[in-house]
Enzyme design. Structure first.
Site: not given
Ligand code: NAD
Length: 295
Positions: A168, A62-63, A243, A93
């Site tokens: 990440k 998902l976003p 982001k 992420t």
């Protein structure tokens, strides 16, 4: 072969789910977007709970954090709908805090949950060559591994819950900082009358060598596959980099870590995105840093 529920069939989730099907897994999928659901080759369901029902493994892509929290804990929560003993894997992420709190809620309900964000972009998702950075239990990792191998090439257990997300954002903070440094160096070299390919040739063999230079060079020419050669079509968008840099800043503030270059990188990518370049590849920083007269 496993029964898998896959939630979020967008740019990344779509090809990842396709690779699971190709490997012979039984996949039920759901996405809020009708077009994403139509493009899915497996069993399309009308809601996330139906896709998860009876699955041994549930994967979400998902976003961002709010959507992940909502999926697992909100109205129609997956934690109420997933089969007992199902392994939950969130590949989105998201911020470390949300990742850890959703995994803790899952554990209270008897579910093992992993965070498994990826790098490799849409190209890697399509080719099945993603890198998975996995946080969670050893047992969960061992169960997930054969399924993740259908979607990726490098599968690494980073530590406990949230560690995949932590790795990440740390990796992408390095990437953002190194890309900016490189773009500054190329812009400076040009002003000093040095041809870009000469800086490339020498730095690639010297201490300035890094992945952003030799695999993803932000100036057109030296690395034929890099987005600089196709008007900075992504690749990995500047908006996505922003982001991840913001997630890194959020995490740094939460634990009191000093990340001044990470903060500067986030500020620069914010300016670049505000200038309308957010949809371009993140290596477009090179173009952004050159004087307008040279564009
Ligand atoms: P995307 O927007 O293309 O796909 C996300 C999908 O989730 C959309 O189709 C959306 O409709 C769906 N969705 C949102 N909420 C939902 C819900 N509650 N139930 C079902 N479906 C829902 O985004 P993407 O590019 O596939 O990225 C997904 C994640 O992967 C993000 O967290 C992103 O940061 C990460 N990521 C992306 C890339 C990349 O290059 N695109 C690379 C690495 C990591």
């Amino acid at each position: 072969m496993a029964k898998i529920g896959f939630i979020g069939l967008g740019n990344m989730g779509g090809p990842m789910a396709a690779n699971l099907l190709k490997a012979g897994h039984e996949v039920a999928g759901f996405d809020l977007e009708a077009s994403a659901l139509q493009a899915f080759g497996g069993r399309a369901e009308n809601d996330a709970g139906a896709a998860a029902a009876g699955a041994e493994i549930v994967i979400s892509m998902l976003p961002a954090g709010p959507q992940v929290r909502d999926l697992y804990l909100g109205a129609g929560a997956l934690l109420d709908r997933a089969a007992p003993g199902a392994l939950l894997i969130d590949c989105s992420t998201i911020d470390v805090e949300t990742s850890r709190s959703v995994a803790a809620a899952a554990k209270e309900r008897g579910f093992d949950m992993l965070d498994a964000p990826v790098s490799g972009g849409v190209g890697g998702a399509t080719a099945g060559t993603l890198t998975f950075m996995v946080g969670g239990s050893e047992g969960g990792f061992a169960r997930a591994r054969p399924v993740l191998e259908a979607m990726g090439k490098t599968i690494v257990h980073a530590g406990g819950c949230g560690s995949g997300q932590a790795v990440k954002i740390c990796n992408n903070m390095v990437l953002g900082i190194s890309m900016i440094g490189l773009c500054e160096a190329f812009a400076l070299a040009e002003r000093l009358g040095v041809e870009s390919h000469k800086l490339f040739e020498i730095s690639a063999q010297s201490s300035g060598q890094c992945w952003s230079l030799t695999s993803y060079c932000p100036v057109p020419g030296p690395v034929p596959a890099s987005p600089a050669n196709r008007d900075y079509q992504p690749g990995f968008t500047a908006a996505m980099m922003l982001k991840d840099l913001k997630l890194a800043q959020q995490a740094a503030q939460a634990v009191g870590a000093s990340t001044p270059l990470g903060a500067e990188a986030a500020a620069l990518y914010q300016l670049l995105t505000n200038s309308g370049l957010g949809g371009k590849d993140f290596s477009v920083m090179y173009r952004y840093l050159r004087p307008p007269s040279e564009l």
